[in-house]
Design a protein around this motif. Structure first.
Motif, short mmCIF file in Angstrom:
data_model
loop_
_atom_site.label_atom_id
_atom_site.label_comp_id
_atom_site.label_asym_id
_atom_site.label_seq_id
_atom_site.Cartn_x
_atom_site.Cartn_y
_atom_site.Cartn_z
N LEU A 162 48.39 36.57 38.81
CA LEU A 162 47.14 36.36 39.53
C LEU A 162 47.18 37.01 40.91
O LEU A 162 46.22 37.68 41.32
CB LEU A 162 46.86 34.86 39.66
N LEU A 163 48.26 36.82 41.61
CA LEU A 163 48.40 37.43 42.93
C LEU A 163 48.46 38.96 42.83
O LEU A 163 47.84 39.68 43.62
CB LEU A 163 49.64 36.90 43.64
N LEU A 209 45.01 40.37 42.14
CA LEU A 209 44.18 40.38 43.35
C LEU A 209 44.59 41.51 44.28
O LEU A 209 43.75 42.26 44.78
CB LEU A 209 44.30 39.04 44.07
N LEU A 260 43.63 44.93 42.85
CA LEU A 260 42.21 45.24 43.03
C LEU A 260 41.94 45.73 44.44
O LEU A 260 41.22 46.72 44.64
CB LEU A 260 41.35 44.01 42.72
N LEU A 261 42.53 45.08 45.41
CA LEU A 261 42.32 45.49 46.80
C LEU A 261 42.89 46.89 47.07
O LEU A 261 42.27 47.70 47.77
CB LEU A 261 42.96 44.48 47.75
#
Length: 89
Positions: A67-68, A71, A74-75
């Motif tokens: 999950l991290l 994220l 994506l950034l």
């Protein structure tokens, strides 16, 4: 060995081959856009290998890491796209 262990091992080997071929293309290519796409592919393939590995080797942080990483991936993808497009929208 169970059937699940064999299936996980085969899938990890296949993803590792895909990762190695992407790394070879990354080193061979000179275009910035192609390198950006391949870098994302390498990153997400490493996450997929980790998630597949945790099927047979459970850890206490099996789901927090993907999950991290998703994220942060994506950034970094969005920021690299902004850099390549020189800030144009």
């Amino acid at each position: 060995m169970s059937a699940l262990t064999v299936a996980v091992a085969v899938s990890v080997v296949m993803m590792t081959l895909a990762l190695l071929s992407s790394l070879a293309l990354l080193l061979k290519n000179d275009e910035d856009t192609t390198r950006a796409v391949l870098a994302d592919k390498v990153f997400y393939t490493m996450i997929a290998i980790f998630v597949t590995w945790t099927i047979i080797n459970p850890t206490s942080i099996s789901y927090e890491i993907p999950l991290l990483a998703g994220l942060l991936g994506l950034l970094t993808t969005v920021s690299l796209a902004r850099i390549l497009s020189k800030g144009r929208r």
